[in-house]
Design a protein around this motif. Sequence first.
Motif, PDB file in Angstrom:
ATOM      1  N   VAL A 274       0.840  -1.189   0.000  1.00  0.00           N
ATOM      2  CA  VAL A 274       0.000   0.000   0.000  1.00  0.00           C
ATOM      3  C   VAL A 274       0.878   1.243   0.000  1.00  0.00           C
ATOM      4  N   LEU A 275       0.583   2.153  -0.910  1.00  0.00           N
ATOM      5  CA  LEU A 275       1.321   3.405  -0.948  1.00  0.00           C
ATOM      6  C   LEU A 275       1.022   4.237   0.294  1.00  0.00           C
ATOM      7  N   LYS A 276       2.014   4.951   0.758  1.00  0.00           N
ATOM      8  CA  LYS A 276       1.821   5.846   1.894  1.00  0.00           C
ATOM      9  C   LYS A 276       1.595   7.263   1.392  1.00  0.00           C
ATOM     10  N   ALA A 277       0.785   7.985   2.100  1.00  0.00           N
ATOM     11  CA  ALA A 277       0.519   9.367   1.731  1.00  0.00           C
ATOM     12  C   ALA A 277       1.775  10.206   1.947  1.00  0.00           C
ATOM     13  N   PRO A 278       2.156  11.034   0.979  1.00  0.00           N
ATOM     14  CA  PRO A 278       3.362  11.863   1.140  1.00  0.00           C
ATOM     15  C   PRO A 278       3.230  12.871   2.281  1.00  0.00           C
ATOM     16  N   TRP A 279       2.011  13.381   2.472  1.00  0.00           N
ATOM     17  CA  TRP A 279       1.747  14.336   3.550  1.00  0.00           C
ATOM     18  C   TRP A 279       0.622  13.778   4.410  1.00  0.00           C
ATOM     19  N   VAL A 280       0.885  13.531   5.681  1.00  0.00           N
ATOM     20  CA  VAL A 280      -0.051  12.798   6.540  1.00  0.00           C
ATOM     21  C   VAL A 280      -1.046  13.699   7.265  1.00  0.00           C
ATOM     22  N   MET A 281      -0.680  14.930   7.490  1.00  0.00           N
ATOM     23  CA  MET A 281      -1.584  15.861   8.151  1.00  0.00           C
ATOM     24  C   MET A 281      -1.361  17.249   7.566  1.00  0.00           C
ATOM     25  N   ALA A 282      -2.214  18.178   7.951  1.00  0.00           N
ATOM     26  CA  ALA A 282      -2.107  19.532   7.406  1.00  0.00           C
ATOM     27  C   ALA A 282      -2.606  20.537   8.426  1.00  0.00           C
ATOM     28  N   LEU A 283      -2.152  21.771   8.267  1.00  0.00           N
ATOM     29  CA  LEU A 283      -2.651  22.906   9.029  1.00  0.00           C
ATOM     30  C   LEU A 283      -3.376  23.824   8.056  1.00  0.00           C
ATOM     31  N   ASN A 345       9.895  14.763   0.422  1.00  0.00           N
ATOM     32  CA  ASN A 345       8.989  15.910   0.420  1.00  0.00           C
ATOM     33  C   ASN A 345       9.236  16.811   1.626  1.00  0.00           C
ATOM     34  N   ASN A 346       8.978  18.103   1.441  1.00  0.00           N
ATOM     35  CA  ASN A 346       9.028  19.085   2.508  1.00  0.00           C
ATOM     36  C   ASN A 346       7.612  19.569   2.802  1.00  0.00           C
ATOM     37  N   VAL A 347       7.509  20.595   3.643  1.00  0.00           N
ATOM     38  CA  VAL A 347       6.225  21.240   3.874  1.00  0.00           C
ATOM     39  C   VAL A 347       5.735  21.829   2.552  1.00  0.00           C
ATOM     40  N   SER A 348       4.481  21.597   2.230  1.00  0.00           N
ATOM     41  CA  SER A 348       3.895  22.098   0.994  1.00  0.00           C
ATOM     42  C   SER A 348       2.766  23.062   1.329  1.00  0.00           C
ATOM     43  N   GLY A 374      -8.282  30.014   2.410  1.00  0.00           N
ATOM     44  CA  GLY A 374      -7.015  30.153   3.115  1.00  0.00           C
ATOM     45  C   GLY A 374      -5.918  29.325   2.486  1.00  0.00           C
ATOM     46  N   PHE A 375      -4.977  28.890   3.322  1.00  0.00           N
ATOM     47  CA  PHE A 375      -3.809  28.132   2.874  1.00  0.00           C
ATOM     48  C   PHE A 375      -3.833  26.739   3.506  1.00  0.00           C
ATOM     49  N   LEU A 376      -3.549  25.725   2.701  1.00  0.00           N
ATOM     50  CA  LEU A 376      -3.412  24.361   3.201  1.00  0.00           C
ATOM     51  C   LEU A 376      -1.927  24.062   3.326  1.00  0.00           C
ATOM     52  N   ILE A 377      -1.461  23.918   4.554  1.00  0.00           N
ATOM     53  CA  ILE A 377      -0.035  23.678   4.820  1.00  0.00           C
ATOM     54  C   ILE A 377       0.138  22.180   5.084  1.00  0.00           C
ATOM     55  N   LEU A 378       0.639  21.471   4.094  1.00  0.00           N
ATOM     56  CA  LEU A 378       0.768  20.019   4.175  1.00  0.00           C
ATOM     57  C   LEU A 378       2.048  19.643   4.911  1.00  0.00           C
ATOM     58  N   ILE A 379       1.921  18.720   5.865  1.00  0.00           N
ATOM     59  CA  ILE A 379       3.042  18.286   6.706  1.00  0.00           C
ATOM     60  C   ILE A 379       3.556  16.938   6.205  1.00  0.00           C
ATOM     61  N   PRO A 380       4.850  16.821   5.860  1.00  0.00           N
ATOM     62  CA  PRO A 380       5.375  15.533   5.374  1.00  0.00           C
ATOM     63  C   PRO A 380       5.392  14.483   6.469  1.00  0.00           C
ATOM     64  N   SER A 381       5.365  13.229   6.063  1.00  0.00           N
ATOM     65  CA  SER A 381       5.249  12.122   7.020  1.00  0.00           C
ATOM     66  C   SER A 381       6.452  11.995   7.940  1.00  0.00           C
ATOM     67  N   ASP A 382       7.625  12.482   7.522  1.00  0.00           N
ATOM     68  CA  ASP A 382       8.825  12.310   8.341  1.00  0.00           C
ATOM     69  C   ASP A 382       9.220  13.570   9.110  1.00  0.00           C
ATOM     70  N   MET A 383       8.347  14.545   9.200  1.00  0.00           N
ATOM     71  CA  MET A 383       8.631  15.730  10.010  1.00  0.00           C
ATOM     72  C   MET A 383       8.460  15.380  11.477  1.00  0.00           C
ATOM     73  N   SER A 384       9.369  15.816  12.322  1.00  0.00           N
ATOM     74  CA  SER A 384       9.344  15.441  13.740  1.00  0.00           C
ATOM     75  C   SER A 384       8.135  16.051  14.446  1.00  0.00           C
ATOM     76  N   LYS A 385       7.686  15.372  15.496  1.00  0.00           N
ATOM     77  CA  LYS A 385       6.534  15.851  16.256  1.00  0.00           C
ATOM     78  C   LYS A 385       6.798  17.220  16.881  1.00  0.00           C
ATOM     79  N   GLY A 386       8.034  17.413  17.343  1.00  0.00           N
ATOM     80  CA  GLY A 386       8.371  18.701  17.940  1.00  0.00           C
ATOM     81  C   GLY A 386       8.264  19.835  16.949  1.00  0.00           C
ATOM     82  N   ASP A 387       8.741  19.597  15.714  1.00  0.00           N
ATOM     83  CA  ASP A 387       8.661  20.636  14.683  1.00  0.00           C
ATOM     84  C   ASP A 387       7.216  20.879  14.252  1.00  0.00           C
TER      85      ASP A 387
END
Length: 588
Positions: A274-283, A345-348, A374-387
């Motif tokens: 199964v493919l993983k989503a490049p961005w798992v959550m967003a602001l 991927n980075n933040v998009s 507004g703006f959809l700020i996509l968070i990559p799957s490997d970005m740390s929880k702290g960041d």
Amino acid sequence: MLLLKMMKRETDMAFAISAYFPLGFYQGSDSGGRPEEFPSLCRLYSALVSVAYLTFGFEQVDANRNLTDDQIREALNWLEDNPPQGMLLPHAVKADSRAVAYRNKGNVQNRKKPKDKVSSTTAHIATAYEQHPESGRLLTWIWHECPSSTARMVLSWLCNEVPYLGEACSPVELNTYEDYVLPSGVDEQLWTLSPDSALTNIRKRGKPVAYPKKGRLDDLKQAFVAANPKPKGKKNLTVSDKEDEQNFLNEYPLAQTEGKARYLSSAARKQREVLKAPWVMALYLEINAIACNGDIKNSSEWKPQESEFVNWAVALHRFLVKEWGIDPSPALVGKYAPGIARPANNVSIQIIDADFKQRYSQQIRDDVVKLNPGFLILIPSDMSKGDIGKLRDVCAGAEGKSLYYAPEKSTLRIGKVTTVDAEHFWKPVAPGMCRYWAVRPMAIAETRPIPDIKLHRKWGVYEALCLSIGHVWRSQYPQSSEGSREERYWNIVDVVSAKTSHFRIYNYRTVHRANMTDYVHRANGSNILHGMNALIAISDAGESLDCAAMAIGQSRHLGGGFLVPADFAVSVCQSDDDFEKGIPTWLK
């Protein structure tokens, strides 16, 4: 599995209905009279309709009720044409008995000499379930999106009053859950909805399950009237009246408002990775107001030109980096220390303006549609929880501040920030429909044309799109580190275009604009800027990306290359043994 992880995230709003059978078994039949192993969605819907009428006085004049007709109708309408995205099916044990019962089948074969048809069938058709109510291992229907608060309340009341499912000998306890979390260790019992119709291809694997379509309530009402005719005085029931009633099931099938959805087992989901989503959550950062030439306008009037998407995304990116302060996250700035592997991927940052929300209002999740543009700020799957936490604090602290990128352009007043599940930004594809993707506004090619000297192949739009897709998912595809950069690029193209790939690209074409520099932030000096668009299909056993927010191309991190749904009927697709979604007939 992906759905298991999805259910456990705090950002999810899963809704579920569970069924516990106190006697340990279920006994019921489908609309054709065949014994069911599990109650279908149509069975559940009929039980709720029955409770609505008998207990809550639905559509009855002067009834003493706690729920209004509009409230009940809203809840029932939500269930129509809305099969759950997942089902938790407990281990079942069918009754093993050779006993035979002779039952009146309820129909008359010969009208001139009426005689009830009696035929043999298995005496015990019940199915026993292995249930664990303390751990939540029960028969459960799971939806990714919650209904409205009113519909949730009504469904909870209706479920609490259902005495049994199927026949009266199988009592049941129904419960609803607003923020459902899957119990641990149930992967083998979890069945997930496939976007394909259950009857599309006889070779398709899976469990077909009946669900109510639009108009089911009206059909049930008409069926009840036909099966319960008004009394005709005190005269005895004539043979003709009796035949009409007994032949009702044959003469009035409810198949027109009964759909078939197909569900895949864990074994079927594991057949392909199964493919993983490049961005798992967003602001989601809302815009509260627009200042233009001294006038304050409502945010609903924010309709930037597509040539301004990249500039607005760059403006917000610079704003976030500045507000972050010292040592911003590498995933935000896109720069990594020497020796650290660069992620795919980075933040998009994507533009969700008023035109976009209006055009895709039926496909975007309801909770996002209600927000301002507004703006959809996509968070990559490997970005740390702290960041991630720091970035959210930065966005929250930006409320009330201004954003602009040029003196002659409007100034935006930043509003609230909302956490969004990027893997389910879009609504699930409707039953019987297939989801492909188009690119908004376009994808920018990431390199100049590269000829393949060894195999004498030419580089075109198709190859450039394959490379753009491969870069987004490069962490999931094995890639050779040997050879020149050009050879590695051709290797990515070969992987993405292979028959076993998760991707198909059709109707690919070059897109031209008067000033292509408006659609890219930075580009290599040797790269001739050109845009691309296409009809892109992404298919895997779990359909994990049918609802995900994704972007491709050189500008995918700053306002470009956003994938938007293009849904059409499965019936227009020809089956393909190598690709589950099939191929549109006009592209075959």
